[in-house]
Design a protein around this motif. Structure first.
Motif, short mmCIF file in Angstrom:
data_model
loop_
_atom_site.label_atom_id
_atom_site.label_comp_id
_atom_site.label_asym_id
_atom_site.label_seq_id
_atom_site.Cartn_x
_atom_site.Cartn_y
_atom_site.Cartn_z
N ARG A 112 14.40 -13.99 8.41
CA ARG A 112 14.41 -14.60 6.90
C ARG A 112 13.24 -13.53 6.36
O ARG A 112 12.44 -14.21 5.52
CB ARG A 112 14.18 -15.78 6.80
CG ARG A 112 15.36 -16.67 7.44
CD ARG A 112 15.31 -17.91 7.51
NE ARG A 112 16.52 -18.46 8.01
CZ ARG A 112 16.73 -19.90 8.02
NH1 ARG A 112 15.97 -20.79 7.55
NH2 ARG A 112 17.98 -20.33 8.86
N ALA A 113 12.86 -12.45 6.87
CA ALA A 113 11.86 -11.63 6.22
C ALA A 113 11.96 -10.15 6.32
O ALA A 113 12.98 -9.80 6.99
CB ALA A 113 10.52 -11.92 7.38
N TYR A 114 11.22 -9.55 5.60
CA TYR A 114 11.03 -8.10 5.72
C TYR A 114 9.65 -7.59 6.05
O TYR A 114 8.85 -8.37 5.48
CB TYR A 114 11.90 -7.24 4.50
CG TYR A 114 11.06 -7.62 3.24
CD1 TYR A 114 10.50 -6.64 2.61
CD2 TYR A 114 11.55 -8.93 2.42
CE1 TYR A 114 10.00 -6.80 1.10
CE2 TYR A 114 10.99 -9.04 1.43
CZ TYR A 114 10.20 -8.04 0.58
OH TYR A 114 9.48 -8.33 -0.72
N LEU A 115 9.30 -6.52 6.41
CA LEU A 115 8.24 -6.02 7.06
C LEU A 115 7.72 -4.87 6.35
O LEU A 115 8.06 -3.87 6.15
CB LEU A 115 8.32 -5.60 8.44
CG LEU A 115 7.03 -5.39 9.34
CD1 LEU A 115 5.84 -6.47 9.28
CD2 LEU A 115 7.51 -4.82 10.81
N ILE A 116 6.40 -5.16 5.99
CA ILE A 116 5.57 -4.02 5.41
C ILE A 116 4.06 -3.89 6.35
O ILE A 116 3.41 -4.83 6.34
CB ILE A 116 4.85 -4.40 4.00
CG1 ILE A 116 6.15 -4.68 2.85
CG2 ILE A 116 4.09 -3.23 3.40
CD1 ILE A 116 5.83 -5.39 1.90
N GLN A 117 4.27 -2.83 6.97
CA GLN A 117 3.27 -2.29 7.89
C GLN A 117 2.06 -1.64 7.49
O GLN A 117 2.34 -0.51 6.87
CB GLN A 117 3.68 -1.83 9.32
CG GLN A 117 4.52 -2.86 10.11
CD GLN A 117 5.01 -2.36 11.56
OE1 GLN A 117 6.04 -1.52 11.43
NE2 GLN A 117 4.72 -2.88 12.58
N MET A 118 0.87 -2.09 7.73
CA MET A 118 -0.24 -1.15 7.17
C MET A 118 -1.00 -0.82 8.26
O MET A 118 -1.48 -1.64 9.29
CB MET A 118 -0.87 -1.97 6.18
CG MET A 118 -0.03 -2.17 4.73
SD MET A 118 -1.13 -3.28 3.58
CE MET A 118 -2.19 -1.91 2.98
N ASP A 119 -1.72 0.44 8.54
CA ASP A 119 -2.69 0.64 9.42
C ASP A 119 -3.79 1.75 9.00
O ASP A 119 -3.46 2.76 8.84
CB ASP A 119 -2.08 1.09 10.81
CG ASP A 119 -3.06 1.11 12.08
OD1 ASP A 119 -4.27 1.09 11.68
OD2 ASP A 119 -2.34 1.64 13.02
N ALA A 120 -4.94 1.59 8.74
CA ALA A 120 -5.95 2.34 8.25
C ALA A 120 -6.52 3.30 9.45
O ALA A 120 -7.26 4.35 9.01
CB ALA A 120 -7.07 1.66 7.59
N LYS A 121 -6.15 2.94 10.85
CA LYS A 121 -6.60 3.78 11.78
C LYS A 121 -7.90 3.72 11.76
O LYS A 121 -8.52 4.93 12.22
CB LYS A 121 -5.73 5.14 12.02
CG LYS A 121 -4.23 4.92 11.74
CD LYS A 121 -3.73 6.21 11.99
CE LYS A 121 -2.28 6.35 11.87
NZ LYS A 121 -1.65 5.43 12.67
N MET A 122 -8.72 2.65 11.67
CA MET A 122 -10.20 2.66 11.74
C MET A 122 -10.68 1.31 11.93
O MET A 122 -9.87 0.28 11.70
CB MET A 122 -10.97 3.31 10.65
CG MET A 122 -10.40 2.59 9.29
SD MET A 122 -11.12 3.39 7.74
CE MET A 122 -12.72 3.51 7.98
N ALA A 123 -11.70 0.96 12.67
CA ALA A 123 -12.27 -0.21 13.20
C ALA A 123 -12.59 -1.14 11.78
O ALA A 123 -12.19 -2.19 11.98
CB ALA A 123 -13.46 -0.31 14.16
N PRO B 262 -8.46 -6.72 9.43
CA PRO B 262 -8.61 -7.22 8.23
C PRO B 262 -9.43 -6.21 7.32
O PRO B 262 -10.11 -5.13 7.95
CB PRO B 262 -9.55 -8.41 8.43
CG PRO B 262 -10.52 -8.03 9.62
CD PRO B 262 -9.56 -7.35 10.54
N GLY B 263 -9.13 -6.24 6.01
CA GLY B 263 -9.84 -5.30 5.16
C GLY B 263 -8.92 -4.13 4.89
O GLY B 263 -9.50 -3.09 4.26
N THR B 264 -7.56 -4.04 5.20
CA THR B 264 -6.78 -3.01 5.19
C THR B 264 -6.01 -2.85 3.58
O THR B 264 -5.63 -1.76 3.60
CB THR B 264 -5.71 -3.16 6.20
OG1 THR B 264 -6.12 -3.21 7.44
CG2 THR B 264 -4.78 -1.96 6.17
#
Length: 298
Positions: free
Chosen positions: A183-194, A78-80
């Motif tokens: 029926r979807a498309y994907l937006i991936q996020m990763d801040a690489k921190m806890a 969370p918080g990304t």
């Protein structure tokens, strides 16, 4: 078009070229991504391209007679910034942030929620903070329906509403079931921190991004409109080879605009979506692997 244009009095959209060139479209796309998406921790350029598609979809929805898939913003913690992206999509498209909704717990609640939203003419629908598997046949039906039909509460007669909404969902390590992956498309996020919410906002390009977007909404709308018009003027060239069954027109329009604007990678992670988020894929793969082990040809 049957649409009535009633802009907010404070909205000032810069003049849009009558015949924008492809270079105009590319400059508009660069401006938009630099000013709005610069500090979001997208997993890769594919995720960023899909994010631009999510913004575009609300603007070019009248160009698409069919339905549009749901945008899934997935992140490991969370918080990304997933919810903020949805706020910005709504601010640019409507002038105000959208109301985020919690995912219903059963099919009957899904049906009531969707009926209520479409009855009210809701243009942007956001299911926020999915914390469990998302497997709702009612949602799947809504995504591919041009007309939503439901019974009136306490009565036997049915009511019908047009389904022209743009759909979005966010969650942490989302898992999909049923027909939703297709029926979807994907937006991936990763801040690489806890704890990504602890990032220092003073280091961002726009520390108060929502406020900046509100103040510059006209310029951001103009950028998206220039991208769309340049594609139309160019003869609506095909810009995407990927396919999503049932949403071909959306892929053609949004993919064409992105391709004409030099934004690469659109829908480049469909296999990842099907393999990583579809909870039925591994079960079938395991089944066929076991079948092959026992009965396969040597």
């Amino acid at each position: 078009t049957g649409l009535f244009y009633a802009p907010m009095t404070a909205l000032a959209i810069p003049e849009i070229p009558e015949i924008p060139s492809q270079n105009d479209a590319m400059e508009a796309a660069k401006f938009f991504m630099k000013e709005v998406l610069h500090d979001f921790p997208f997993l890769d350029e594919i995720a960023k391209a899909n994010a631009v598609a999510a913004f575009l979809t609300t603007i070019v929805r009248p160009m698409i007679t069919g339905q549009v898939p749901i945008a899934l913003i997935d992140k490991p913690a969370p918080g990304t910034g997933a919810s903020k992206i949805l706020e910005l999509i709504s601010i640019i498209a409507t002038g105000k942030a959208m109301a985020a909704l919690s995912p219903p717990e059963n099919e009957d609640e899904w049906r009531k929620l969707i009926t209520g939203l479409l009855r009210d003419g809701t243009h942007i629908i956001c299911i926020d903070n999915i914390d469990a598997d998302l497997n709702a046949s009612t949602l799947s039906r809504a995504l591919t329906s041009s007309i939503w039909k439901d019974r009136t509460l306490g009565k036997t007669d049915a009511i019908e509403y047009p389904q022209r909404a743009c759909w979005y969902a966010t969650g942490n390590s989302i898992v999909l079931g049923g027909d939703l992956p297709r029926r979807a498309y994907l937006i991936q996020m990763d801040a690489k921190m806890a704890r990504p919410w602890e990032r220092d906002p003073t280091k961002f390009r726009h520390p108060k991004l929502n406020q900046w977007v509100e103040e510059n909404r006209g310029s951001l709308l103009a950028a998206l409109l220039i991208m769309a018009r340049a594609w139309a003027i160019a003869g609506r060239p095909n810009g995407c080879k990927a396919t999503i069954g049932g949403f071909e027109e959306w892929v053609e329009v949004v993919g064409g605009i992105l391709g004409c604007s030099g934004v690469k990678g659109f829908l480049g992670n469909l296999n990842r979506l099907y393999e990583d988020l579809d909870n039925s894929t591994d079960e079938w793969q395991d089944f066929f692997a076991a079948w092959h082990a026992d009965h396969g040809l040597s």
